[in-house]
Design a protein around this motif. Structure first.
Motif, PDB file in Angstrom:
ATOM      1  N   GLY A   1       6.401  15.065  24.478  1.00 12.15           N
ATOM      2  CA  GLY A   1       7.430  15.311  23.476  1.00 12.15           C
ATOM      3  C   GLY A   1       6.918  15.218  22.056  1.00 12.15           C
ATOM      4  O   GLY A   1       7.486  15.831  21.146  1.00 12.15           O
ATOM      5  N   CYS A   2       5.855  14.463  21.844  1.00 12.33           N
ATOM      6  CA  CYS A   2       5.247  14.373  20.522  1.00 12.33           C
ATOM      7  C   CYS A   2       4.785  15.755  20.067  1.00 12.33           C
ATOM      8  O   CYS A   2       5.040  16.168  18.926  1.00 12.33           O
ATOM      9  N   GLY A   3       4.131  16.486  20.950  1.00  9.35           N
ATOM     10  CA  GLY A   3       3.690  17.834  20.617  1.00  9.35           C
ATOM     11  C   GLY A   3       4.853  18.784  20.409  1.00  9.35           C
ATOM     12  O   GLY A   3       4.836  19.617  19.495  1.00  9.35           O
ATOM     13  N   LEU A   4       5.892  18.663  21.229  1.00 12.46           N
ATOM     14  CA  LEU A   4       7.059  19.521  21.082  1.00 12.46           C
ATOM     15  C   LEU A   4       7.768  19.251  19.755  1.00 12.46           C
ATOM     16  O   LEU A   4       8.203  20.185  19.067  1.00 12.46           O
ATOM     17  N   TYR A   5       7.874  17.978  19.396  1.00 14.66           N
ATOM     18  CA  TYR A   5       8.525  17.613  18.135  1.00 14.66           C
ATOM     19  C   TYR A   5       7.740  18.161  16.943  1.00 14.66           C
ATOM     20  O   TYR A   5       8.316  18.741  16.022  1.00 14.66           O
ATOM     21  N   LEU A   6       6.427  18.000  16.952  1.00 10.86           N
ATOM     22  CA  LEU A   6       5.613  18.462  15.831  1.00 10.86           C
ATOM     23  C   LEU A   6       5.618  19.980  15.721  1.00 10.86           C
ATOM     24  O   LEU A   6       5.578  20.529  14.615  1.00 10.86           O
ATOM     25  N   ALA A   7       5.668  20.679  16.849  1.00 12.74           N
ATOM     26  CA  ALA A   7       5.759  22.142  16.803  1.00 12.74           C
ATOM     27  C   ALA A   7       7.055  22.572  16.123  1.00 12.74           C
ATOM     28  O   ALA A   7       7.077  23.511  15.319  1.00 12.74           O
ATOM     29  N   ALA A   8       8.150  21.865  16.422  1.00 13.81           N
ATOM     30  CA  ALA A   8       9.431  22.180  15.793  1.00 13.81           C
ATOM     31  C   ALA A   8       9.389  21.910  14.293  1.00 13.81           C
ATOM     32  O   ALA A   8       9.921  22.693  13.492  1.00 13.81           O
ATOM     33  N   ILE A   9       8.746  20.820  13.883  1.00  8.20           N
ATOM     34  CA  ILE A   9       8.647  20.505  12.461  1.00  8.20           C
ATOM     35  C   ILE A   9       7.780  21.538  11.738  1.00  8.20           C
ATOM     36  O   ILE A   9       8.056  21.912  10.594  1.00  8.20           O
ATOM     37  N   GLY A  10       6.728  22.011  12.386  1.00  3.10           N
ATOM     38  CA  GLY A  10       5.914  23.070  11.797  1.00  3.10           C
ATOM     39  C   GLY A  10       6.737  24.321  11.542  1.00  3.10           C
ATOM     40  O   GLY A  10       6.641  24.948  10.478  1.00  3.10           O
ATOM     41  N   LEU A  11       7.583  24.694  12.507  1.00  6.73           N
ATOM     42  CA  LEU A  11       8.446  25.861  12.335  1.00  6.73           C
ATOM     43  C   LEU A  11       9.516  25.609  11.268  1.00  6.73           C
ATOM     44  O   LEU A  11       9.933  26.541  10.571  1.00  6.73           O
ATOM     45  N   LEU A  12       9.943  24.361  11.143  1.00  5.65           N
ATOM     46  CA  LEU A  12      10.877  24.016  10.072  1.00  5.65           C
ATOM     47  C   LEU A  12      10.229  24.273   8.711  1.00  5.65           C
ATOM     48  O   LEU A  12      10.854  24.841   7.802  1.00  5.65           O
ATOM     49  N   GLY A  13       8.967  23.866   8.572  1.00  7.32           N
ATOM     50  CA  GLY A  13       8.245  24.124   7.336  1.00  7.32           C
ATOM     51  C   GLY A  13       8.115  25.606   7.053  1.00  7.32           C
ATOM     52  O   GLY A  13       8.269  26.052   5.908  1.00  7.32           O
ATOM     53  N   LEU A  14       7.854  26.396   8.090  1.00  8.54           N
ATOM     54  CA  LEU A  14       7.748  27.850   7.925  1.00  8.54           C
ATOM     55  C   LEU A  14       9.070  28.431   7.439  1.00  8.54           C
ATOM     56  O   LEU A  14       9.103  29.270   6.526  1.00  8.54           O
ATOM     57  N   GLY A  15      10.173  27.993   8.043  1.00  7.35           N
ATOM     58  CA  GLY A  15      11.482  28.487   7.638  1.00  7.35           C
ATOM     59  C   GLY A  15      11.819  28.121   6.206  1.00  7.35           C
ATOM     60  O   GLY A  15      12.347  28.940   5.445  1.00  7.35           O
ATOM     61  N   LEU A  16      11.503  26.879   5.814  1.00  6.36           N
ATOM     62  CA  LEU A  16      11.751  26.451   4.440  1.00  6.36           C
ATOM     63  C   LEU A  16      10.895  27.244   3.460  1.00  6.36           C
ATOM     64  O   LEU A  16      11.356  27.612   2.369  1.00  6.36           O
ATOM     65  N   GLY A  17       9.646  27.514   3.833  1.00  3.53           N
ATOM     66  CA  GLY A  17       8.769  28.297   2.977  1.00  3.53           C
ATOM     67  C   GLY A  17       9.263  29.720   2.810  1.00  3.53           C
ATOM     68  O   GLY A  17       9.219  30.280   1.709  1.00  3.53           O
ATOM     69  N   ALA A  18       9.751  30.311   3.898  1.00  2.00           N
ATOM     70  CA  ALA A  18      10.263  31.678   3.822  1.00  2.00           C
ATOM     71  C   ALA A  18      11.533  31.744   2.976  1.00  2.00           C
ATOM     72  O   ALA A  18      11.760  32.718   2.251  1.00  2.00           O
ATOM     73  N   ALA A  19      12.365  30.703   3.076  1.00  2.00           N
ATOM     74  CA  ALA A  19      13.622  30.694   2.338  1.00  2.00           C
ATOM     75  C   ALA A  19      13.419  30.459   0.846  1.00  2.00           C
ATOM     76  O   ALA A  19      14.086  31.074   0.010  1.00  2.00           O
ATOM     77  N   SER A  20      12.491  29.567   0.489  1.00  2.02           N
ATOM     78  CA  SER A  20      12.301  29.218  -0.921  1.00  2.02           C
ATOM     79  C   SER A  20      11.209  30.045  -1.597  1.00  2.02           C
ATOM     80  O   SER A  20      11.243  30.232  -2.814  1.00  2.02           O
ATOM     81  N   ARG A  21      10.219  30.507  -0.806  1.00  6.62           N
ATOM     82  CA  ARG A  21       9.073  31.275  -1.319  1.00  6.62           C
ATOM     83  C   ARG A  21       8.281  30.475  -2.353  1.00  6.62           C
ATOM     84  O   ARG A  21       7.506  31.033  -3.108  1.00  6.62           O
ATOM     85  N   SER A  22       8.458  29.175  -2.359  1.00 11.18           N
ATOM     86  CA  SER A  22       7.765  28.288  -3.300  1.00 11.18           C
ATOM     87  C   SER A  22       7.184  27.118  -2.527  1.00 11.18           C
ATOM     88  O   SER A  22       7.909  26.445  -1.779  1.00 11.18           O
ATOM     89  N   THR A  23       5.887  26.874  -2.695  1.00  6.71           N
ATOM     90  CA  THR A  23       5.252  25.762  -1.990  1.00  6.71           C
ATOM     91  C   THR A  23       5.867  24.433  -2.396  1.00  6.71           C
ATOM     92  O   THR A  23       6.224  23.608  -1.536  1.00  6.71           O
ATOM     93  N   ALA A  24       6.000  24.208  -3.695  1.00  3.97           N
ATOM     94  CA  ALA A  24       6.548  22.937  -4.171  1.00  3.97           C
ATOM     95  C   ALA A  24       7.991  22.747  -3.712  1.00  3.97           C
ATOM     96  O   ALA A  24       8.380  21.658  -3.254  1.00  3.97           O
ATOM     97  N   GLY A  25       8.797  23.794  -3.823  1.00  5.33           N
ATOM     98  CA  GLY A  25      10.193  23.692  -3.421  1.00  5.33           C
ATOM     99  C   GLY A  25      10.353  23.426  -1.931  1.00  5.33           C
ATOM    100  O   GLY A  25      11.174  22.603  -1.515  1.00  5.33           O
ATOM    101  N   ALA A  26       9.561  24.129  -1.116  1.00  7.89           N
ATOM    102  CA  ALA A  26       9.661  23.960   0.335  1.00  7.89           C
ATOM    103  C   ALA A  26       9.186  22.577   0.764  1.00  7.89           C
ATOM    104  O   ALA A  26       9.800  21.935   1.632  1.00  7.89           O
ATOM    105  N   ILE A  27       8.097  22.085   0.168  1.00  6.96           N
ATOM    106  CA  ILE A  27       7.606  20.748   0.515  1.00  6.96           C
ATOM    107  C   ILE A  27       8.608  19.689   0.078  1.00  6.96           C
ATOM    108  O   ILE A  27       8.847  18.702   0.786  1.00  6.96           O
ATOM    109  N   GLY A  28       9.221  19.883  -1.096  1.00  7.49           N
ATOM    110  CA  GLY A  28      10.254  18.946  -1.534  1.00  7.49           C
ATOM    111  C   GLY A  28      11.417  18.888  -0.560  1.00  7.49           C
ATOM    112  O   GLY A  28      11.916  17.804  -0.233  1.00  7.49           O
ATOM    113  N   ALA A  29      11.850  20.044  -0.085  1.00 12.09           N
ATOM    114  CA  ALA A  29      12.935  20.083   0.896  1.00 12.09           C
ATOM    115  C   ALA A  29      12.505  19.436   2.211  1.00 12.09           C
ATOM    116  O   ALA A  29      13.286  18.711   2.850  1.00 12.09           O
TER     117      ALA A  29
END
Length: 249
Positions: free
Chosen positions: A147-175
């Motif tokens: 489950g550790c791997g499954l959880y981290l894969a989901a968080i990675g995709l969360l980061g991708l979604g935030l990056g696509a939505a904000s198009r800003s590295t700083a903004g997405a990392i802040g979120a």
């Protein structure tokens, strides 16, 4: 397949990818070992979950994996390579899907490496202090480590979604930091009913249930909690796709 090969080439050719992966593993395993030793020293026999002590590595690993997911897409906006990518792949949904597939596969492999390394290192530390430790054959333990791997894969995709939505590295990392750390930390200052709800249903809190063996009364089951996280990640990803589809590069 051409898009997948292209995204894999982009992903593996960046030095930051390998540096992030190496630091994530080293810090994750190290923190898991330290947390296991601290938990063993305070062992009282009540509600003892040695597996959860080893999985403390998620605290650092989730942020690193999430940032990696953000950079998969925002780095192209920062360097101006997104426009050539969209010219070569005008169907933007396919481009985002290819990025998500490559990232999810890499994050899953890296997450499993962190999970198993943290588990074996942490249990070795606990066993060395003559405290009851866990083995993969015990009920729920293998599921928690995987489950550790499954959880981290989901968080990675969360980061991708935030990056696509904000198009800003700083903004997405802040979120990302707000979702994984800040909001959860501030929830303790909320009224008790709200705080209890946050402890139970906040996406990242619920998702972490998949890495726990013991289940307190009233807590969500591992797969129910992980389903809440996946639904949240899907919603963020859909928002990212909407932005990618409707805005110019």
């Amino acid at each position: 397949m051409n898009l997948l090969r292209s995204e894999w080439t982009k992903f593996r050719s960046l030095r930051s990818t390998w540096l992030t992966a190496a630091m994530t593993v080293l810090l994750g395993v190290g923190i898991g070992a330290l947390a296991s030793g601290t938990a063993a020293r305070t062992y009282t026999g009540e509600d003892w979950d040695p597996t959860a002590s080893s999985m403390t590595s998620l605290v650092v690993a989730q942020l690193a994996i999430g940032v990696l997911g953000v950079l998969v897409i925002t780095s192209e906006y920062a360097t101006g390579t997104m426009q050539p990518s969209l010219t070569a792949a005008p169907r933007r949904g396919r481009l985002l899907a290819a990025k998500a597939t490559v990232l999810a596969g890499a994050a899953l492999v890296l997450g499993q490496l962190i999970g198993f390394a943290s588990f074996f290192t942490g249990q070795a530390v606990i066993a060395g202090m003559d405290v009851p430790h866990a083995t993969l054959g015990e009920p729920g333990v293998l599921r928690a480590v995987v489950g550790c791997g499954l959880y981290l894969a989901a968080i990675g995709l969360l980061g991708l979604g935030l990056g696509a939505a904000s198009r800003s590295t700083a903004g997405a990392i802040g979120a990302l930091v707000s979702i994984t750390w800040v909001i959860r930390a501030l929830s303790s200052a909320l009224p008790e009913s709200w705080s209890n709800w946050m402890d139970r249903y906040w996406p990242t809190t619920a998702g972490e249930r998949i890495t726990a063996v013991l289940r307190a009364p009233g807590e969500l089951g591992p797969w129910a909690g992980y389903s809440i996280l996946c639904a949240f990640v899907a919603a963020v990803g859909a928002a990212g796709y909407a932005v990618l589809r409707t805005r110019d590069a």
